[in-house]
Design a protein around this motif. Sequence first.
Motif, PDB file in Angstrom:
ATOM      1  N   ILE A 103       0.843  -1.196   0.000  1.00 22.28           N
ATOM      2  CA  ILE A 103       0.000   0.000   0.000  1.00 22.28           C
ATOM      3  C   ILE A 103       0.878   1.245   0.000  1.00 22.28           C
ATOM      4  O   ILE A 103       1.869   1.293   0.728  1.00 22.28           O
ATOM      5  CB  ILE A 103      -0.978  -0.032   1.203  1.00 22.28           C
ATOM      6  N   ILE A 104       0.533   2.189  -0.837  1.00 21.17           N
ATOM      7  CA  ILE A 104       1.230   3.476  -0.783  1.00 21.17           C
ATOM      8  C   ILE A 104       0.252   4.482  -0.195  1.00 21.17           C
ATOM      9  O   ILE A 104      -0.846   4.701  -0.717  1.00 21.17           O
ATOM     10  CB  ILE A 104       1.776   3.894  -2.165  1.00 21.17           C
ATOM     11  N   ASP A 105       0.679   5.019   0.926  1.00 22.40           N
ATOM     12  CA  ASP A 105      -0.186   5.873   1.734  1.00 22.40           C
ATOM     13  C   ASP A 105       0.348   7.306   1.602  1.00 22.40           C
ATOM     14  O   ASP A 105       0.061   7.986   0.617  1.00 22.40           O
ATOM     15  CB  ASP A 105      -0.119   5.313   3.163  1.00 22.40           C
ATOM     16  N   LEU A 130      -0.365  -2.787  -4.679  1.00 20.03           N
ATOM     17  CA  LEU A 130      -1.716  -3.365  -4.683  1.00 20.03           C
ATOM     18  C   LEU A 130      -2.749  -2.294  -4.346  1.00 20.03           C
ATOM     19  O   LEU A 130      -3.788  -2.212  -4.976  1.00 20.03           O
ATOM     20  CB  LEU A 130      -1.795  -4.519  -3.674  1.00 20.03           C
ATOM     21  N   LEU A 131      -2.446  -1.479  -3.338  1.00 10.87           N
ATOM     22  CA  LEU A 131      -3.397  -0.452  -2.928  1.00 10.87           C
ATOM     23  C   LEU A 131      -2.766   0.932  -3.028  1.00 10.87           C
ATOM     24  O   LEU A 131      -1.573   1.107  -2.796  1.00 10.87           O
ATOM     25  CB  LEU A 131      -3.857  -0.685  -1.480  1.00 10.87           C
ATOM     26  N   ASP A 132      -3.598   1.892  -3.363  1.00 11.64           N
ATOM     27  CA  ASP A 132      -3.157   3.286  -3.482  1.00 11.64           C
ATOM     28  C   ASP A 132      -4.121   4.163  -2.681  1.00 11.64           C
ATOM     29  O   ASP A 132      -5.275   4.322  -3.049  1.00 11.64           O
ATOM     30  CB  ASP A 132      -3.168   3.679  -4.974  1.00 11.64           C
ATOM     31  N   LYS A 133      -3.607   4.670  -1.547  1.00  9.59           N
ATOM     32  CA  LYS A 133      -4.431   5.561  -0.711  1.00  9.59           C
ATOM     33  C   LYS A 133      -4.022   6.989  -1.064  1.00  9.59           C
ATOM     34  O   LYS A 133      -3.411   7.696  -0.273  1.00  9.59           O
ATOM     35  CB  LYS A 133      -4.099   5.267   0.752  1.00  9.59           C
ATOM     36  N   ARG A 134      -4.340   7.408  -2.299  1.00 11.70           N
ATOM     37  CA  ARG A 134      -3.721   8.633  -2.832  1.00 11.70           C
ATOM     38  C   ARG A 134      -4.173   9.920  -2.158  1.00 11.70           C
ATOM     39  O   ARG A 134      -3.444  10.904  -2.187  1.00 11.70           O
ATOM     40  CB  ARG A 134      -3.908   8.719  -4.358  1.00 11.70           C
ATOM     41  N   GLU A 135      -5.339   9.891  -1.529  1.00 12.08           N
ATOM     42  CA  GLU A 135      -5.822  11.079  -0.798  1.00 12.08           C
ATOM     43  C   GLU A 135      -4.856  11.532   0.288  1.00 12.08           C
ATOM     44  O   GLU A 135      -4.844  12.684   0.684  1.00 12.08           O
ATOM     45  CB  GLU A 135      -7.115  10.698  -0.059  1.00 12.08           C
ATOM     46  N   ASP A 144       3.308   2.637 -11.430  1.00 10.71           N
ATOM     47  CA  ASP A 144       3.157   2.098 -12.780  1.00 10.71           C
ATOM     48  C   ASP A 144       2.088   1.019 -12.853  1.00 10.71           C
ATOM     49  O   ASP A 144       1.414   0.873 -13.867  1.00 10.71           O
ATOM     50  CB  ASP A 144       4.509   1.545 -13.257  1.00 10.71           C
ATOM     51  N   TYR A 145       1.966   0.229 -11.805  1.00 15.12           N
ATOM     52  CA  TYR A 145       0.944  -0.825 -11.749  1.00 15.12           C
ATOM     53  C   TYR A 145       0.196  -0.672 -10.429  1.00 15.12           C
ATOM     54  O   TYR A 145       0.775  -0.881  -9.363  1.00 15.12           O
ATOM     55  CB  TYR A 145       1.589  -2.215 -11.801  1.00 15.12           C
ATOM     56  N   THR A 146      -1.082  -0.277 -10.526  1.00 16.23           N
ATOM     57  CA  THR A 146      -1.898  -0.081  -9.321  1.00 16.23           C
ATOM     58  C   THR A 146      -3.005  -1.116  -9.294  1.00 16.23           C
ATOM     59  O   THR A 146      -3.668  -1.346 -10.318  1.00 16.23           O
ATOM     60  CB  THR A 146      -2.586   1.305  -9.345  1.00 16.23           C
ATOM     61  N   GLY A 147      -3.228  -1.723  -8.128  1.00 11.72           N
ATOM     62  CA  GLY A 147      -4.349  -2.647  -7.982  1.00 11.72           C
ATOM     63  C   GLY A 147      -5.638  -1.880  -7.775  1.00 11.72           C
ATOM     64  O   GLY A 147      -6.467  -1.761  -8.680  1.00 11.72           O
ATOM     65  N   PHE A 148      -5.816  -1.317  -6.606  1.00 16.85           N
ATOM     66  CA  PHE A 148      -7.045  -0.609  -6.254  1.00 16.85           C
ATOM     67  C   PHE A 148      -6.720   0.733  -5.603  1.00 16.85           C
ATOM     68  O   PHE A 148      -5.840   0.804  -4.749  1.00 16.85           O
ATOM     69  CB  PHE A 148      -7.854  -1.408  -5.227  1.00 16.85           C
ATOM     70  N   VAL A 149      -7.464   1.758  -6.015  1.00 17.10           N
ATOM     71  CA  VAL A 149      -7.367   3.047  -5.316  1.00 17.10           C
ATOM     72  C   VAL A 149      -8.404   2.987  -4.206  1.00 17.10           C
ATOM     73  O   VAL A 149      -9.571   2.659  -4.451  1.00 17.10           O
ATOM     74  CB  VAL A 149      -7.673   4.220  -6.279  1.00 17.10           C
ATOM     75  N   ILE A 150      -7.973   3.268  -2.974  1.00 16.51           N
ATOM     76  CA  ILE A 150      -8.916   3.213  -1.851  1.00 16.51           C
ATOM     77  C   ILE A 150      -8.943   4.564  -1.135  1.00 16.51           C
ATOM     78  O   ILE A 150      -8.040   5.374  -1.276  1.00 16.51           O
ATOM     79  CB  ILE A 150      -8.573   2.081  -0.848  1.00 16.51           C
ATOM     80  N   GLU A 151     -10.008   4.754  -0.347  1.00 13.03           N
ATOM     81  CA  GLU A 151     -10.121   6.004   0.401  1.00 13.03           C
ATOM     82  C   GLU A 151      -9.324   5.876   1.689  1.00 13.03           C
ATOM     83  O   GLU A 151      -8.862   4.789   2.029  1.00 13.03           O
ATOM     84  CB  GLU A 151     -11.590   6.267   0.705  1.00 13.03           C
TER      85      GLU A 151
END
Length: 177
Positions: A103-105, A130-135, A144-151
């Motif tokens: 996860i990238i937070d 796998l996870l992208d907590k981009r907020e 480059d490869y993202t699984g799911f963007v999550i809140e």
Amino acid sequence: MTDQKTGHDLKLLISSDSIQSKVEEIGKRISADYRGKIPILICTLKGAFVFLSDLIRSIDIQTEIDFIWVSSYKSLTEPESTELISKNRTDLKDRHVILIEDIIDTGITAKFIQSIILSENPKSLKVCSLLDKRERRKMHIKIDYTGFVIEKGFVVGYGMDYGERGRELRHIYILNK
Ligand code: IMP
Ligand code: MG
């Protein structure tokens, strides 16, 4: 629901089936992008080890793996500092490297690891999370490869922990604190 094993109040976020099909999809993309090459997948410990183990089996070209162990969570849910615990053993000079993250937070950990990898002069470096907590991002990271963007919210399961618990859960849950 209260998870019997962890004793925490967990809400299902991403089912094991959705995770598996997403991992297959990422595996196909990596296979196509690196055909004819042998990329080395550098897995961030501990959280990304379950993702790595499924991902390498969904890639149909040869790969190598290695691990970087960093600790970024001194309190249970808020990052304080990033500490390098152990480094990859494989020489990354002139290698095609893919950093595998759970996860990238805030992005602080990924930036830190990227700088360690880049100091070894790889031929290329891509990031797969796998996870992208981009907020919550504080540092710019190109994934480059993202699984799911999550809140925002704290997740557990599929390798990710809450105070070292819950890594063995098959699904990904949001923790209600
Ligand atoms: P960052 O440095 O803030 O991007 O945090 C990255 C690392 O913190 C990840 O590799 C995880 O190990 C951990 N982390 C961040 N958010 C969560 C979460 O919601 N659940 C479990 N671990 C997390
Ligand atoms: Mg963790």
